[in-house]
Scaffold this motif. Sequence first.
Motif, mmCIF file in Angstrom:
data_model
loop_
_atom_site.group_PDB
_atom_site.id
_atom_site.type_symbol
_atom_site.label_atom_id
_atom_site.label_comp_id
_atom_site.label_asym_id
_atom_site.label_seq_id
_atom_site.Cartn_x
_atom_site.Cartn_y
_atom_site.Cartn_z
ATOM 1 N N VAL A 147 0.854 -1.195 0.000
ATOM 2 C CA VAL A 147 0.000 0.000 0.000
ATOM 3 C C VAL A 147 0.887 1.240 0.000
ATOM 4 C CG1 VAL A 147 -1.870 -1.160 1.254
ATOM 5 C CG2 VAL A 147 -0.110 0.093 2.536
ATOM 6 N N GLY A 148 0.284 2.376 -0.219
ATOM 7 C CA GLY A 148 1.010 3.639 -0.148
ATOM 8 C C GLY A 148 0.659 4.380 1.129
ATOM 9 N N ALA A 149 1.526 5.313 1.511
ATOM 10 C CA ALA A 149 1.254 6.111 2.703
ATOM 11 C C ALA A 149 2.006 7.434 2.617
ATOM 12 C CB ALA A 149 1.674 5.362 3.967
ATOM 13 N N LYS A 150 1.415 8.450 3.171
ATOM 14 C CA LYS A 150 2.023 9.778 3.208
ATOM 15 C C LYS A 150 3.379 9.738 3.901
ATOM 16 C CE LYS A 150 1.007 14.442 4.964
ATOM 17 N NZ LYS A 150 0.030 15.260 5.737
ATOM 18 N N ASN A 151 4.353 10.431 3.331
ATOM 19 C CA ASN A 151 5.697 10.557 3.880
ATOM 20 C C ASN A 151 6.506 9.265 3.850
ATOM 21 O OD1 ASN A 151 5.139 13.250 4.456
ATOM 22 N ND2 ASN A 151 4.588 12.828 6.592
ATOM 23 N N ARG A 152 6.006 8.272 3.141
ATOM 24 C CA ARG A 152 6.705 6.993 3.124
ATOM 25 C C ARG A 152 6.968 6.480 1.708
ATOM 26 N NH1 ARG A 152 5.064 7.736 7.971
ATOM 27 N NH2 ARG A 152 6.101 6.659 9.721
ATOM 28 N N SER A 153 7.135 7.391 0.773
ATOM 29 C CA SER A 153 7.388 6.968 -0.607
ATOM 30 C C SER A 153 8.689 6.165 -0.709
ATOM 31 C CB SER A 153 7.455 8.182 -1.541
ATOM 32 O OG SER A 153 8.508 9.064 -1.163
ATOM 33 N N LEU A 154 9.708 6.561 0.032
ATOM 34 C CA LEU A 154 10.992 5.860 -0.027
ATOM 35 C C LEU A 154 10.890 4.486 0.619
ATOM 36 C CD1 LEU A 154 13.958 5.655 -0.653
ATOM 37 C CD2 LEU A 154 14.442 7.106 1.351
#
Length: 250
Positions: A147-154
């Motif tokens: 999944v995706g999450a804010k501030n965690r692209s890396l």
Amino acid sequence: MKLPQTPSLRLDGRSALVTGASQGIGLACACALAQAGARVTLVARNAERLEEVVAALRTAGHEAEGLALDVQDQGATRRALAGRRFDILVNNAGTNRPKPIDQVTEEDYAAVMALNVRATYFLTQTVIEEMPAGGSVINVSSQMGHVGAKNRSLYCASKAAVEGMTRAMAVELGPRGIRVNSLCPTFIETPMTQPFFQEPGFREAVLAQIPLERLGRIEDVMGPVVFLASPAANLITGSALMVDGGWTAH
């Protein structure tokens, strides 16, 4: 009539290598495997902390040894493990640098990818040289690999890479009888995640995504890691075992 028998969850006679094993999820994995009967080698950079953990395991009657090592140093790692055979490898060492995407630096990118991806890949390459048929590689990934999450692209990028390598390794190593799977926890309360929960509203935002309405505890990964390492999972490879309280079920 002969009834089918449940495959054993015991790991007696097997040897395991666990990285990042001096605290948190790695410590829990090492304890779980030792309690299931495996001889466990714990790897971490903090030699003093490692000695304490190994001593505690031995006092509890388990076979354990420590190996103070930075798994990012491929040469040192290969030398330390030369000729050693492990039936189980748990790639747990990892890091996170949560930031908005426009604040992530090249140094952040290099550090996260070096430990989460590069070290996992090349340690696996080293260990499978001696790993016998029936071996199990377990990559500690994350729900954030799915999944995706804010501030965690890396971090998401690094764990998605772990998911990809897990599937490819499973395909390639299957004919050798070696299984490769990933273990994908949600937010587990550990020393690494503790600072995140100091942020205003962060705990509430996380809990809102988890149908079971609680954070993970290190004990929550112990049963799953034993299962993936054991004969009970003999036909499971290339899979991601979600330990996320239902986060990815949305």
